[in-house]
Each structure stands twice: as C-alpha cells, then as structure tokens.
Design a protein around this motif. Structure first.
Motif, PDB file in Angstrom:
ATOM      1  N   LEU B  18       0.694  -1.341  -0.057  1.00  8.32           N
ATOM      2  CA  LEU B  18       0.100   0.140   0.011  1.00  8.32           C
ATOM      3  C   LEU B  18       0.719   1.194  -0.022  1.00  8.32           C
ATOM      4  CD1 LEU B  18      -3.060   1.002   0.437  1.00  8.32           C
ATOM      5  CD2 LEU B  18      -2.389   1.183   2.874  1.00  8.32           C
ATOM      6  N   LEU B  19       1.801   1.220   0.663  1.00  7.80           N
ATOM      7  CA  LEU B  19       2.744   2.367   0.971  1.00  7.80           C
ATOM      8  C   LEU B  19       3.570   2.672  -0.536  1.00  7.80           C
ATOM      9  CD1 LEU B  19       4.424   1.969   4.405  1.00  7.80           C
ATOM     10  CD2 LEU B  19       2.654   3.693   3.708  1.00  7.80           C
ATOM     11  N   LEU B  20       3.795   1.603  -1.106  1.00  8.93           N
ATOM     12  CA  LEU B  20       4.499   1.749  -2.332  1.00  8.93           C
ATOM     13  C   LEU B  20       3.541   2.246  -3.543  1.00  8.93           C
ATOM     14  CD1 LEU B  20       6.306  -1.765  -3.142  1.00  8.93           C
ATOM     15  CD2 LEU B  20       7.164   0.530  -3.347  1.00  8.93           C
ATOM     16  N   LEU B  21       2.245   1.846  -3.338  1.00  8.17           N
ATOM     17  CA  LEU B  21       1.327   2.509  -4.154  1.00  8.17           C
ATOM     18  C   LEU B  21       0.874   4.050  -3.975  1.00  8.17           C
ATOM     19  CD1 LEU B  21      -1.478  -0.335  -4.332  1.00  8.17           C
ATOM     20  CD2 LEU B  21       0.237   0.482  -6.129  1.00  8.17           C
ATOM     21  N   LEU B  22       1.047   4.339  -2.798  1.00  7.69           N
ATOM     22  CA  LEU B  22       0.702   5.597  -2.097  1.00  7.69           C
ATOM     23  C   LEU B  22       1.891   6.445  -2.929  1.00  7.69           C
ATOM     24  CD1 LEU B  22      -0.443   5.593   1.510  1.00  7.69           C
ATOM     25  CD2 LEU B  22      -1.647   6.356  -0.553  1.00  7.69           C
ATOM     26  N   ASP B  23       3.122   6.055  -2.781  1.00  2.13           N
ATOM     27  CA  ASP B  23       4.251   6.766  -3.326  1.00  2.13           C
ATOM     28  C   ASP B  23       4.041   6.954  -4.761  1.00  2.13           C
ATOM     29  OD1 ASP B  23       6.706   7.920  -3.044  1.00  2.13           O
ATOM     30  OD2 ASP B  23       7.940   6.116  -4.050  1.00  2.13           O
ATOM     31  N   PHE B  24       3.359   6.210  -5.570  1.00  2.11           N
ATOM     32  CA  PHE B  24       2.917   6.609  -6.866  1.00  2.11           C
ATOM     33  C   PHE B  24       1.853   7.686  -6.848  1.00  2.11           C
ATOM     34  CE2 PHE B  24       4.807   2.300  -7.909  1.00  2.11           C
ATOM     35  CZ  PHE B  24       6.055   2.815  -8.243  1.00  2.11           C
ATOM     36  N   MET B  25       0.893   7.629  -5.966  1.00  2.00           N
ATOM     37  CA  MET B  25      -0.224   8.400  -6.201  1.00  2.00           C
ATOM     38  C   MET B  25       0.087   9.750  -5.796  1.00  2.00           C
ATOM     39  SD  MET B  25      -3.426   5.685  -5.579  1.00  2.00           S
ATOM     40  CE  MET B  25      -2.899   5.194  -4.082  1.00  2.00           C
ATOM     41  N   ILE B  26       0.727   9.791  -4.593  1.00  2.00           N
ATOM     42  CA  ILE B  26       0.833  11.214  -3.931  1.00  2.00           C
ATOM     43  C   ILE B  26       2.235  11.676  -4.416  1.00  2.00           C
ATOM     44  CG2 ILE B  26       1.377  12.247  -1.712  1.00  2.00           C
ATOM     45  CD1 ILE B  26      -0.136  10.292  -0.389  1.00  2.00           C
ATOM     46  N   LYS B  27       1.981  13.167  -5.065  1.00  5.02           N
ATOM     47  CA  LYS B  27       3.020  13.836  -5.574  1.00  5.02           C
ATOM     48  C   LYS B  27       3.717  14.440  -4.552  1.00  5.02           C
ATOM     49  CE  LYS B  27       2.713  11.840  -9.782  1.00  5.02           C
ATOM     50  NZ  LYS B  27       3.536  10.630  -9.408  1.00  5.02           N
ATOM     51  N   ASP B  28       2.891  15.446  -4.110  1.00  4.37           N
ATOM     52  CA  ASP B  28       3.785  16.494  -3.207  1.00  4.37           C
ATOM     53  C   ASP B  28       3.698  16.293  -1.818  1.00  4.37           C
ATOM     54  OD1 ASP B  28       4.530  18.218  -5.361  1.00  4.37           O
ATOM     55  OD2 ASP B  28       2.595  18.871  -5.575  1.00  4.37           O
ATOM     56  N   LYS B  29       2.672  16.136  -1.229  1.00  5.32           N
ATOM     57  CA  LYS B  29       2.474  16.046   0.277  1.00  5.32           C
ATOM     58  C   LYS B  29       3.154  14.694   0.795  1.00  5.32           C
ATOM     59  CE  LYS B  29      -0.086  19.819   1.670  1.00  5.32           C
ATOM     60  NZ  LYS B  29       0.139  20.379   2.913  1.00  5.32           N
ATOM     61  N   LYS B  30       4.225  14.393   0.536  1.00  2.00           N
ATOM     62  CA  LYS B  30       4.701  13.221   1.225  1.00  2.00           C
ATOM     63  C   LYS B  30       4.688  12.779   2.577  1.00  2.00           C
ATOM     64  CE  LYS B  30       6.424  11.690  -2.954  1.00  2.00           C
ATOM     65  NZ  LYS B  30       6.049  10.585  -3.728  1.00  2.00           N
ATOM     66  N   GLU B  31       4.435  13.766   3.456  1.00  2.00           N
ATOM     67  CA  GLU B  31       4.305  13.479   4.756  1.00  2.00           C
ATOM     68  C   GLU B  31       3.038  12.666   4.947  1.00  2.00           C
ATOM     69  OE1 GLU B  31       3.963  17.709   4.461  1.00  2.00           O
ATOM     70  OE2 GLU B  31       5.493  16.797   3.308  1.00  2.00           O
ATOM     71  N   ILE B  32       2.055  12.655   4.104  1.00  2.00           N
ATOM     72  CA  ILE B  32       1.035  11.837   4.150  1.00  2.00           C
ATOM     73  C   ILE B  32       1.250  10.526   4.340  1.00  2.00           C
ATOM     74  CG2 ILE B  32      -1.088  10.993   3.035  1.00  2.00           C
ATOM     75  CD1 ILE B  32      -1.368  14.042   1.728  1.00  2.00           C
ATOM     76  N   ILE B  33       2.140  10.051   3.667  1.00  2.00           N
ATOM     77  CA  ILE B  33       2.615   8.782   3.760  1.00  2.00           C
ATOM     78  C   ILE B  33       3.050   8.309   5.103  1.00  2.00           C
ATOM     79  CG2 ILE B  33       4.400   6.845   2.995  1.00  2.00           C
ATOM     80  CD1 ILE B  33       4.276   8.518   0.655  1.00  2.00           C
ATOM     81  N   GLY B  34       3.878   9.345   6.000  1.00  2.00           N
ATOM     82  CA  GLY B  34       4.263   8.794   7.246  1.00  2.00           C
ATOM     83  C   GLY B  34       3.162   9.044   8.181  1.00  2.00           C
ATOM     84  N   VAL B  35       2.090   9.830   7.952  1.00  2.00           N
ATOM     85  CA  VAL B  35       0.685   9.888   8.556  1.00  2.00           C
ATOM     86  C   VAL B  35       0.090   8.347   8.505  1.00  2.00           C
ATOM     87  CG1 VAL B  35      -1.450  10.809   9.367  1.00  2.00           C
ATOM     88  CG2 VAL B  35       0.467  12.425   8.519  1.00  2.00           C
ATOM     89  N   VAL B  36       0.002   8.097   7.270  1.00  2.00           N
ATOM     90  CA  VAL B  36      -0.694   6.733   7.005  1.00  2.00           C
ATOM     91  C   VAL B  36      -0.075   5.338   7.561  1.00  2.00           C
ATOM     92  CG1 VAL B  36      -1.168   5.224   5.067  1.00  2.00           C
ATOM     93  CG2 VAL B  36      -1.822   7.629   4.829  1.00  2.00           C
TER      94      VAL B  36
END
Lengths: 102, 474, 631
Positions: B18-36
């Motif tokens: 899921l995190l890998l996929l998020l990396d593709f989908m989120i372009k700018d706000k990468k902090e969201i990945i940390g929150v997720v």
C-alpha cells in the motif's frame, strides 16, 4: 577419501581467513569481500553437514540458499554506501571513515 | 494448517504494498505517507492486541505464543511511535520519503517474523530482513557524512556478527542434525553434551549479542546511534533490541534451559561488563545521542541481569522491562529529535537553559532520564526492581549489588544532562524549539505510559508472568 | 479500611493534590498557589490533630492495604499504617510544614519562582507524609527516594547560583549512597522474610529465623539509609552545603522532613534493629561521634545558617545515639521537640537574613532593638536547644541522658554531657553576637519582618516552651506511655532522676555563662580602659590575662583541633566522595579512548571477545563458576 572432517576444517580455515581479512584489509571493498569468505565458510559447513548427517532432508542446503541471498543483499547495500561515501569524501579506506569516535 | 496465525505478517506485507502504491499516487505532500504509516501501525497494534490467536504452524517453525504476542505489541508500538516522530523531523528528499517508511515497515515485518520463529532458518531470515532494512535506514541521509559512516559501520559489523552467529548455528545444526528449536532442546536435554556444541552456544550467544549491544559486541552502538537519523536510532534502540532479546530468550531461557550451568555464569559476567562499561563510557560524552547510546548499552546489561534470574520470574521481568524501556527510550529520543530539528544541534552544551525556554520539553526529558535511571515511581524503577529481584532469586547477590551500584553511577551522567537543562544558563542563542504534532503525540503517549506502568504495573506484570509460565507448559 | 487509616491517607494525599493543582492551574497566580498549598497542609494538620487525639484516647493500630502487584509469591502493597508513632510524626510534619509555608509567603515574596516554590514544598511534604504512613518496606523506599528528588529540587531552587546547584547535586548523590545500602538491606530482609509488610517482617525477625550475623548485616544496611538521610557521619557532608537553598527549605529539611526521615525509619523498624546488639552499638557510637564532632565544628563557624546546620547534625547524632542506646521514647521525644525549636531557629535566622542581607554573624549585632519579636523567639529557641528548664529541650535531653546513664555506657554518657555543654556555648555565642552587643554595620537598616513571618515564629515559640511538658516524668499524660517499645514502656515515666537533671542544667548554664564571658564582655575594650584608669588597668589586665589565656586556648589549641576536624571533614571525607567521582570519570575517559572510530578496531574487539570467551570456556571449571551464584 574426503570425509566430513575435511569439509569442516576447510570451513574453519575459510572462516579464519575471512576474519583476518576483515581486520587487516584497509580497503572497505576488501572488507566486504572478506565478509563473503566468512559466509562461504558457513555455507560449506551447512552443505557438508546436510550431505553427511541428514541426507534425507535438505535443511542445510535450504539454509545455504538463504545465506547466499542475504549475503548478496548485504553486499549490494554495502557497496552502495561505500560508493556514496566515495562520491562525497573521496575516501575508500575503512580507517579513514572515522568521523565519529570516542 | 491454520494460516490465520500468519494474518499479522500478511497484513504488514499488505501495508508495504500500500505504501508503495501511495508513493506513486501522492506527488507533493509526502508527509501523508508518514501519517498513513503511523496510523496503520497503530491499527496493527490494536489488532494484534485484541486478535490474540495462539497456535503452531509449519511443523513448529512458526509459533504464535504469548511471548510473540507481547513482543509484537512492543515492536508495533515502537514502529507506530517512530513513524509519528518521523513525520516532521526527518530531512529526506521527497523522492525517498516513501522509501523511508517502506524500509521501516520491512524492518517491522522482519522483527515480527523473528519473534515468532522457532526454527533457525526462519529466525535467520527474519533477523536479516529486519537488519538489512535498518542498515539502509541508518544511511538514508545520503548527503550526511555521519549518516553514511553510521551505515557502513553498521553493515560491516552487522555482517561480522551474523557471520559469527551463522557459524555457531551451522555447528549446532551439525551436532543436533536439526534446525528446529524443539529438536535442539531435546538434544540439549539429554545431558551428553559435545564440546563443539558448547562452542557453538558461545558463538550464538555473541552473534545474538550484536543486536542487544552486549559487551564485547557493543562497539558499533555509539557510532551508529550518533550517525543515524534520530527516529531510526530510536527504532534500533528499542524495536530491534527488543526482538533481539526475544530471540535470546528463545535460545537461552528456552532452548538451552538445561544447559543453564554453562550460559548463566557466562552471561552474569557479560551482564556485569555490559552495564559497567556502558555507564562508565557514557560519563565523558558530549553528544546527547552518543550519551544515550551508551546508556542503552548499560540498559541492555540490566536486562541481561534478568536473564540470569530464575526461569519464570526472569522471563517475566525481562518482558516487562522491555516494554518499560521501549516507551522510555522513545520519549528520550523524541525529545532529542525535536530539539535537533529546530536547532540543528545534538550537543549537550546546547541543551543549557532548556528548562527556561522549553519547560515542558525539559520536564519530559527529565522524566524519561529518571525513568532510565530507575527512580520511582516511574516505569524504569519497577522494571529494574523485578530484574534485580529475579537475579536475587538465583543467588546472584553480587550481580544485584553491581547492578544497584551501576544505577547509582548512571544517575551521575543523567544528572549532568539535567544540570545542563535546569541549572546552566544558555550560552548562545538558538532558535526556539518547535514541536510538531507528531512529536507532541509521541511524547504525550509515552509520558502517560511511563507513569501508568510505574504506578500500576500490576496488570502488565500479571500478563508477563502468565506468558512466562505458559512457555514452559507442554 | 477504617476511618482513622482513611484519614491518614487523606492527610498524605492533600499536599500532592495541592501540587497538582498548582502545576496544572494556578502557576500564574502567585497568591492563589500559596493559598492552595497552605490550605491543603492546614487541612492535613487538622486531620493529624484529630488522629493524634483519637490515638491518645484510644491507642491502637489502624491499617489497610491496597494490592499493587504480585511477582511470584511476593506481594507488593500500597497501604497506610497509623499508630501512636505515626500520629505524632504526622502532627509534627504537618505543623512545621504549615508554618514554614506561611512564613514563605513573606520570605519568598519577591521571588520569581513563587508558585513553583510552593508546589515543591507541597511535593516535599507529601513525600515525607508518605514515608510516615507507609506500612511496608517497598513503599517507604519509594517515598524515601521521592524525598531525595524533592530535596534536589528545593536545595537547587536558586539554580543560578553555582553553589546551590552543586549543593543540590551533592545532597542527591550522597543520599543515593545511603539509599543504596538501604535498598540492599530491604532486599535481603524481604528475600528472607518473603514479604515487605512491616508487621509480618517484624514478626518474622522476632521469631529468630535469621541468624545473628546476617541480622547484624541487614540492620547495618538498613541503617545506611538513615545515615544518608539523617546526615550522620560520614555521610553528613551534604547537610551543611544544603544551606544554599532558601531558608524556609532549610527549616523544613532540618526540622521535620528529610533528616527526621532517617530517625523515624530507625524508630519504625526498631524491632529489627533491636534484634542485633552489635548493630545497636554501631548505631549508638555513630550517633555519639556525630553529635560531638559536629558540635566542635559549630564552635568556630561564622555563617549563621552553618552554625545551625552543624547544630542539627549534632542534635540528630543525639537522637541516633539515644535510639542506639535503647532509648526509643527518648529519641522520638527529642525528634519532636527538636523539630519545633530547630524550625524556629531557622525561621528566625531567615528573618535576620531577610533584614540584614548577610549570613555572617560578625557583621550583625544589636538586632534585639530592631527586631524584638525575632529576637525574643530566637532566645526561647536558643534556651530550648541549650536544654534550660522548663523549656522543651530540657525534658527531651534529660530523657536521653537518663537513657544513656541507665545503659551504663559512661563514654557515651560523657560524650552527651560535653556535647550539651558545647551546644549551650555555641548557641549563645550565636545569639549574643547577633542580637546583643554593638550594632554591626549591616544592622543599621534592619527592621522587623512582616507578620506572615513573625506569626509562625511565635507559634513555634509556644511549642518550644510547652512541648516538653508531655515528657515530665511521673505525669498522667506522658509521652513514654504513648510511644514506647515493648519492655521499656514507661520505665522513665515514674520518677525523675534529679541528679542527672541537675547535672545537665549546670552544664548548660556554664556553657551559657562562658559564652557571655567570651562574647558579651569582650566588648569592654582593653585599650579604652587603659586610657581612663592607669592603676586599675594592671588588675584588669590580670583579669584579662586569664581571659586572654582562655582566648588563646580557644584561638590556638582548640581552634587548631576544630580546624583540623574541619580540614578532615573537607578533605578526607569529602575527598573520599570526590575520589570515587574522580575515579569513575577517569575510568570513563580511559575507556572511551578504546572507541577509536575505526571499524576494523571494532571488528578486532568483537573477534577477540569471541576468542576470549571460547578460550575461557576451554579452561572452564564448572565448580569454580558456581562461586558466582547458584546456577
């Protein structure tokens, strides 16, 4: 006739050479290579034990395959870090990588 | 085959994807990945806590028992708090933000496998999955000399120690002809012990000792802790160490239980050396992370005292202390991370006068350090008390005396930090410490836990005692 | 859980509640914070009075337990235990703490950390009350440590002064040394008895299940705790330095909390100590030595708070001496009366310092006219500590002397007598120089302190006068019928030993007289007399010649001895403490050089560690390793 003992002694010698290399090689890549020797010493042990002691199961061989895989991953990562350090500081010798001490 | 026992591990693997996929989908706000990541780890922790299934899988290679359950909670809590702490403090470029969390998740997965394994190959693979991810994580600041140096030192010494461990394991396999812990235990219980087996035991002990940073395998600790990004240091110092201790528990308190006359005396000497050397070397340190690194070495020494203790109480006290130590250490490193993020400094001298500028931060740091020193009524006190009590049960009075003396010595350098914060005036102007929400949450949670564990350890202690008893029930 | 023990719990809980309220809500409102803190301790005080009254009309043991946790078969509880000893301690602690807090409203008025100060005082009071109401060893240890932490906070309150922060650290670390022994004693005791509970542990010990040698070791280890907290030789070094804290804190530490904790603990566990005669002897001799040792040092000090600090050491030595010689009641009685007059002395000294802004008694003088209330109350306290009939100190000192006399140990008896003489002397030296005589250059602008400071002084003065009356032998209401230890119940209560009473009075009076001769009449200067009257001068000179010899004796011989003792104290005892610290630092510095930063050195360490471990095993002898423990 080559017995189990021969393999084990070969493994022990390889292990000792590996240790010697880790301690004495100045070049960081050389240290990584010496580490491979240590892993291979273990691999020889594993395969020899498996062949001579548990010929019915392949535990040793299985273990060896995992060790080879892991060792490869470690080497890749190690080389990558050494490369990054070299790019940044033009340093390849392990004894010069001592910014942090004491 | 009840595959539902593996559900935790599958879920973590899912999270990694899921995190890998998020990396593709989120372009700018990468902090969201940390929150997720943090949110998912928190969810996983609750899931593990309440979805408590017990059983054995893969012919005894994978086991879901009390120890695994309890240590998975510790590991996931550490991952969750580390993630929370990382969100606003790590300084990696957007390109690598996702990689950071994915590596953290991989390491968590490895550690979870490690604590559930009862077979040498599984143990090894879990161990290496966790450790290799940590190698990469500690060198993730690829423009920072210290981080890179930490990475290379960690990887070389880590490989050396796994070489020693593997050599020991290969000998164990050769002597016992099995890689299952239960099989090895049967051999060790026969009473006819091959000298090679004892040598293998010592090499295994040392190989495991690397994760625990136990003397003489502690040498990597200060450099790696200092150089690695602070949240990663926190993770190494708690999750990786906790899993290492569980590994050691499985090997020694379980597998080699009949050989305790061999390893208990050896371990008692090592425990003594570990805490003493850790404490003595902490005193002259000027860098806070390095100081905490030596402090964690001495903490490992205290935990080893619990190993020396009698079986059930010993295991119970070790498990309890691991929890207390995890939350306390995370709190301490979170303070360091927040401070370094705003001021760019990790030097002890720059902490001068922190109490005037940031009374709350200083207070929290004080509680964390006092808990590490074992001052009641904080969690560290209760934990240490049980460790020492366990060793006392076995008659290791000298070790308990040494432990108590050592905790007095440790107070000395913790007080040095406190003195900097409370009793010294600020020498140079540093920017105000901004506490991001993630850090605030981390500190809040850990503080509550430190006090709750210190004041009401009863329920947790009952739990660890029960777990320890079940380990020996057949 | 009955009413009395519930009240005991509430008494202890109120100050911590005040602490929480101040920290969480009222930190910004100075006056509210002070009022919250004082109200809490005032309620505690009234509850203590009620409990004391209940205990007087119906003595008995009230206790309850809350299970806290189990480890194996060992049960850890948090609980309350109220008996006669507890109520009298609760009364003293809450009273002194309340008065000190009221006093602080005046004393700390202009301080920035006013609210913080009150929150710390509340926390300190709470920790001390926690020790007092404890019903088991673990709980007493936890609060014991908490008292240590609070003392660190309070002594270092003015942390911008380097002396204050050093003194705070010193107090904490020296106390930890004592606590270490205490914890070890607790663990050994619990390990044998299998429980922490006072009553069960005492029953176990009294059944004789522990062999005498072990008993002595345990008793001495437990006593280590008291040596640290009650500042007995050789761990007394922190107490004089602790003067760096604000004066109300000194009063609290010296009178009712901290230092009283050690004596109280010995009293609480008296049944355990009394099982070992050897330990009791050690305790008595340490107490006796501390009392005379500190008294000699007090003779030459010139800092008002230091004189009082050494006098506290000396008086604590007295209490420990009494306890060690079997005088359970006497020790506790002196603890109680001492709490009142020592608190009074410190608060009075604070009032003086507040007025003249110096601690040096030679720079003050003639303050009696400027500060009548302070002067009179200080005089009462000084008389009380000197042991003048019929003030509080007389009765409790008399009780101790009777105990020592009856114990038949002449050495300790005469030690106590000489100490009493010196106490009277140096306390009056302090009083005369500060309040009588010529005005010093710092006393010109002195004025009486505000009411918030003088009222506590007056209340304490009343107690200093009358507190001793509960100890008058032969009375219906008598302290030795209230708190006693088994067979010694009421032994001295029946009649008074007139011989000892007269001896101690004469000794005290001669000490006072000597102080007047030396420090009061000294102001008749030889030079001015010489000018006015040539012939009489020779006579006067002769008279002064004797005086000069005495002065010479004091200045040269005695001074040398006390200076030597002071030197010994500063350099040898302090030095030993410093040496340990130095060795640890040195070891740390040497060891850290082994961390060279080179990864190959690290690998070398790892491999040599491995090889050493394997070789060590090759020459391994299971029998030898068994020495390390029972595998």
């Amino acid at each position: 006739m080559i017995t189990l003992a021969h393999y084990i002694i070969l493994g022990a010698i390889l292990f000792a050479i590996g240790i010697f290399g880790v301690i004495t090689r100045r070049n960081a890549i050389g240290i990584l290579m010496s580490l491979e020797l240590i892993f291979n010493a273990v691999n020889i042990n594993m395969v020899a034990f498996s062949r001579f002691l548990t010929p019915e199961g392949a535990y040793g061989e299985l273990f060896t395959i995992f060790i080879i895989t892991v060792a490869a991953a470690e080497s890749v990562l190690g080389l990558a870090i050494i490369l990054a350090i070299y790019r940044k500081r033009q340093v390849l010798n392990a004894d010069e990588m001592n910014l942090m001490k004491w | 085959m009840d595959m539902t026992l593996l559900v935790n591990e599958f879920l973590i693997t899912g999270i990694i994807v899921l995190l890998l996929l998020l990396d593709f989908m989120i372009k700018d706000k990468k902090e969201i990945i940390g929150v997720v990541f943090s949110a998912l780890m928190f969810g996983m922790m609750l899931f593990v806590m309440f979805f408590n299934r017990k059983g054995i899988l893969l012919g005894g290679a994978f086991v879901a028992d009390g120890i695994a359950w309890f240590s998975k909670i510790i590991i996931l809590a550490a991952a969750f708090l580390t993630g929370l702490m990382s969100v606003n403090t790590i300084k990696v470029s957007k390109k690598y933000t996702a990689a950071y969390y994915i590596l953290l998740a991989c390491s968590t997965l490895g550690l979870m496998f490690l604590v559930s394994s009862k077979e040498l190959i599984t143990l090894y693979v879990g161990l290496e999955l966790a450790t290799i991810s940590l190698y990469a994580l500690s060198a993730i600041y690829k423009n920072d000399d210290l981080s890179l140096e930490a990475g290379i030192k960690y990887i070389i010494l880590g490989a050396v120690s796994s070489g020693i461990l593997l050599y020991g394991l290969s000998l164990i396999y050769g002597v016992t002809r099995t890689t299952y812990l239960d099989g090895i235990m049967n051999y060790a219980s026969t009473g006819l012990i091959n000298p090679v087996f004892i040598m293998a035991l010592i090499m295994t002990l040392l190989g495991v000792g690397f994760k625990l940073s136990m003397v003489p395998m502690h040498v990597w600790t200060p450099d790696v802790y200092q150089g690695a990004p602070t949240p990663v240091t926190a993770f190494i110092s708690v999750a990786s160490k906790a899993a290492g201790f569980v590994f050691a528990l499985r090997l020694f308190a379980y597998m080699f239980i009949r050989l305790d006359y061999v390893w208990v005396p050896i371990l008692s000497i090592i425990a003594f050396l570990t805490m003493t050397i850790g404490n003595l070397m902490a005193i002259p340190q000027k860098n806070v992370k390095r100081l905490l690194a030596y402090s964690t070495i001495s903490q490992a020494g205290y935990i080893l005292v619990g190993f020396v203790g009698a079986s059930v109480i010993g295991i119970s006290s070790v498990m309890f202390y691991l929890l207390a130590y995890t939350i306390t250490n995370i709190a301490a490193f979170a303070v360091v991370a927040a401070f370094a993020k705003s001021t760019g400094s990790e030097e002890l001298d720059d902490y001068a006068g922190l109490a005037q500028k940031e009374p709350l931060l200083a207070l929290i740091f004080m509680f964390a350090l006092l808990s590490l020193a074992g001052i009641p009524p904080l969690a560290g006190f209760v934990g240490k008390f049980f460790l020492f009590y366990a060793a006392m049960q076995r008659g290791y009075v000298w070790l308990v005396v040494a432990g108590a003396l050592n905790s007095t010595v440790s107070l000395y350098y913790y007080l040095l930090v406190l003195r900097q914060m409370y009793l010294t005036d600020r020498k140079k102007e540093l920017p105000k410490v901004v506490m991001p929400l993630g850090i605030k949450l981390t500190l809040l949670i850990t503080m509550i836990a430190i006090f709750v564990l210190g004041l009401m350890p009863g329920p947790v202690l009952d739990m660890t005692t029960e777990i320890a008893q079940k380990l020996f029930l057949k | 859980m009955d009413t009395i023990s519930m009240l005991g719990l509430i008494t202890a809980a109120l100050p911590i509640l005040a602490f929480i309220i101040i920290v969480a809500f009222t930190k910004k409102y100075r006056l509210t914070s002070a009022l919250v803190s004082i109200t809490a301790v005032a309620i505690s005080f009234s509850l203590s009075c009620y409990m004391l009254y209940q205990q007087i009309i119906a003595p008995g043991l009230h206790s309850f337990n809350i299970p806290w946790m189990y480890i194996g078969s060992l049960e850890l509880n948090m609980g309350v235990m109220i008996n006669q000893l507890t109520t009298i301690m609760l009364f003293v602690v809450t009273l002194v703490s309340m008065l000190v807090q009221i006093y602080s409203m005046g004393y700390m008025h202009d301080d920035e950390g006013f609210s913080k100060f009150f929150s710390f005082l509340s926390l300190f009071t709470f920790s001390m009350l926690g020790i007092v109401i404890s019903n088991n060893l673990m709980q007493i240890y936890i609060f014991w440590e908490l008292v240590g932490v609070c003392s660190y906070l309070l002594i270092g309150f003015w942390y911008t002064k380097p002396e204050a922060s050093d003194a705070a650290k010193k107090a904490f670390i020296v106390n930890r040394v004592g606590d270490f022994g205490f914890l070890l004693g607790i663990l050994l005791l619990t390990f044998r008895a299998g429980t922490f509970d006072f009553i069960k542990v005492i029953a176990f010990v009294q059944s004789g299940a522990i062999e005498p040698g072990m008993m002595t070791i345990i008793a001495l280890l437990l006593f280590c705790g008291a040596v640290g907290k009650s500042a007995q030789f050789p761990l007394h070094v922190w107490l004089p330095d602790a003067m760096e804290g604000p004066t109300p804190v000194s009063a609290l530490i010296h009178a009712a909390t901290m230092v009283a904790a050690g004596v109280f603990m010995v009293a609480r566990l008296y049944a355990i100590f009394s099982m070992s005669q050897d330990a009791m002897h050690v305790i008595a001799y340490i107490g006796g030595f501390t009392s005379i040792f500190a008294a000699t040092i007090a003779l030459v000090q010139k800092d008002i708070k230091r004189i009082l600090a050494f006098s506290t050491l000396s008086q604590l030595g007295y209490m420990i001496l009494a306890l060690g010689a079997g005088g359970y009641t006497a020790g506790m009685f002196h603890l109680t009366t001492h709490a009142f007059f020592k608190a009074l002395l410190f608060l009075g000294a604070g009032s003086v310092i507040h007025a003249v802004h110096t601690n040096d008694i030679w720079q003050t003088g003639g303050l009696h006219k400027k500060m009548p209330i302070t002067s009179i109350t200080m005089l009462i306290a000084t008389l009380a500590i000197a042991g003048i009939f019929p003030l509080a100190g007389f009765w409790s000192k008399d009780e101790i002397l009777v105990t020592l006399h009856d114990s038949g140990n002449t050495l300790l008896y005469y030690t106590a007598i000489i100490t009493a003489f010196m106490t009277a002397f140096y306390m009056f030296r302090l009083y005369i120089v500060t309040f009588l005589g010529e005005q010093g250059h710092h006393s010109e602008h002195a004025h009486e302190s505000p009411l918030t400071m003088t009222i506590p002084l007056m209340i304490l003065a009343v107690f200093s006068i009358f507190a001793g009356l509960v100890g008058i032998p032969g009375q219906e209401i008598n302290i030795s019928k209230f708190i006693f230890f088994s067979e010694s119940a009421g032994s001295h209560a029946e009649s008074m030993n007139m011989g000892i009473a007269v001896t101690s009075s004469i000794v005290a009076l001669s000490g006072i007289a000597l102080a007047f001769i030396v420090y009061f009449f000294k102001f008749i200067k030889a030079e001015s007399l010489k000018k006015i009257s040539g012939p009489i001068y020779t006579l006067l000179e002769n008279k002064y010649y004797i005086d000069e010899i005495y002065m010479f004796f004091i200045k040269n011989v005695f001074f040398v001895i006390t200076e030597a003792l002071k030197w010994f104290d500063r350099n040898v005892v302090d030095g030993a403490v410093n040496l340990v610290a130095f060795l640890t630092r040195w070891g740390g510095n040497k060891l850290r050089r082994t961390t060279t930063g080179s990864v190959q050195t690290y690998a070398l360490v790892i491999f040599s560690g491995m090889i050493i471990a394997i070789i060590a095993f090759a020459i391994y002898d299971p029998e030898a390793l068994k020495l390390l423990g029972r595998p």
